[in-house]
Design a protein around this motif. Structure first.
Motif, PDB file in Angstrom:
ATOM      1  N   GLY A 160     -82.553  56.187  67.495  1.00  0.00           N
ATOM      2  CA  GLY A 160     -83.348  55.485  66.495  1.00  0.00           C
ATOM      3  C   GLY A 160     -84.795  55.917  66.395  1.00  0.00           C
ATOM      4  O   GLY A 160     -85.508  55.549  65.470  1.00  0.00           O
ATOM      5  N   ALA A 162     -85.955  59.017  65.985  1.00  0.00           N
ATOM      6  CA  ALA A 162     -86.150  60.126  65.048  1.00  0.00           C
ATOM      7  C   ALA A 162     -86.625  59.653  63.679  1.00  0.00           C
ATOM      8  O   ALA A 162     -87.342  60.378  62.984  1.00  0.00           O
ATOM      9  N   ASN A 163     -86.262  58.441  63.289  1.00  0.00           N
ATOM     10  CA  ASN A 163     -86.679  57.918  61.985  1.00  0.00           C
ATOM     11  C   ASN A 163     -87.992  57.148  62.054  1.00  0.00           C
ATOM     12  O   ASN A 163     -88.494  56.711  61.026  1.00  0.00           O
ATOM     13  N   ARG A 164     -88.542  56.974  63.253  1.00  0.00           N
ATOM     14  CA  ARG A 164     -89.763  56.178  63.419  1.00  0.00           C
ATOM     15  C   ARG A 164     -90.969  57.006  63.860  1.00  0.00           C
ATOM     16  O   ARG A 164     -92.083  56.508  63.905  1.00  0.00           O
ATOM     17  N   SER A 182     -86.832  71.165  61.342  1.00  0.00           N
ATOM     18  CA  SER A 182     -86.274  70.845  60.016  1.00  0.00           C
ATOM     19  C   SER A 182     -84.961  71.586  59.775  1.00  0.00           C
ATOM     20  O   SER A 182     -84.010  71.005  59.259  1.00  0.00           O
ATOM     21  N   ARG A 185     -82.217  69.966  61.953  1.00  0.00           N
ATOM     22  CA  ARG A 185     -81.783  68.680  61.375  1.00  0.00           C
ATOM     23  C   ARG A 185     -80.882  68.899  60.163  1.00  0.00           C
ATOM     24  O   ARG A 185     -79.898  68.208  59.985  1.00  0.00           O
ATOM     25  N   ARG A 189     -76.434  67.829  59.938  1.00  0.00           N
ATOM     26  CA  ARG A 189     -76.080  66.682  59.096  1.00  0.00           C
ATOM     27  C   ARG A 189     -74.685  66.789  58.585  1.00  0.00           C
ATOM     28  O   ARG A 189     -74.031  67.670  58.361  1.00  0.00           O
TER      29      ARG A 189
END
Length: 189
Positions: A160, A162-164, A182, A185, A189
């Motif tokens: 969690g 990675a999104n913060r 980048s 990632r 996906r």
């Protein structure tokens, strides 16, 4: 405060009187995004427990680049042990990545607890030992694994996050460029 007491109880038993002493010496505070809990070159005079938010520990290398050493998220102790214990300047920064809520203990309050709650030092030793083991477990793979594997391990150890956290901080932690991160990632996906 309940989160901190529950956390402590994982490492040992405390009676109501001991819990009251700890609670009486605790200060709940907020740290705004980008503010510092600790700064390199300054003596750290408090320790704490993160109830909400994320801090990152970083330093500058010889080239002047920011290097992220680790992140501190909710339900973890925040301490710059060498600086706090020995009253020497910190060698790195602890900065809020997000707005944070903490329970802090100024040094004199910490010493009051230590002198009153007989198992306090033992509890702290267990907590710090656990944190060091976790830190080594997180850092060891960073040395020997390829970048994709390091990122996947990061996701496993910090679910969690990675999104913060900004990608630049994660890339710095992983020892890769933001562009490489980048691409990684995008590919997973």
């Amino acid at each position: 405060m309940k989160e901190f007491i529950d956390y402590l109880l994982k490492f040992g038993d405390l009676n109501e009187q001991q819990i009251s002493c700890i609670t009486a010496n605790a200060v709940e505070t907020e740290l705004r995004k980008d503010a510092y809990f600790a700064e390199a070159g300054k003596v750290v005079r408090q320790t704490g427990f993160m109830t909400e938010g994320i801090l990152r520990n970083y330093y500058y290398n010889s080239k002047g680049e920011e290097i992220t050493k680790y992140f501190v998220e909710e339900n973890n102790v925040v301490i710059c042990k060498a600086s706090f214990d020995n009253e020497i300047p910190a060698t790195s920064y602890l900065q809020a990545v997000t707005d944070c809520r903490l329970i802090i203990f100024p040094k004199k309050n910490w010493e009051e607890i230590s002198g009153t709650v007989m198992i306090w030092d033992s509890l702290m030793q267990k907590i710090i030992s656990r944190a060091l083991v976790r830190k080594v477990e997180r850092i060891s793979p960073l040395v020997s694994q390829d970048a994709t594997t390091r990122y996947l391990e990061f996701l496993e150890h910090y679910p969690g996050l990675a999104n913060r956290v900004p990608l630049s901080y994660i890339a710095s932690y992983l020892g890769i460029t933001q562009q490489s991160l980048s691409r990684i990632r995008k590919n997973i996906r």
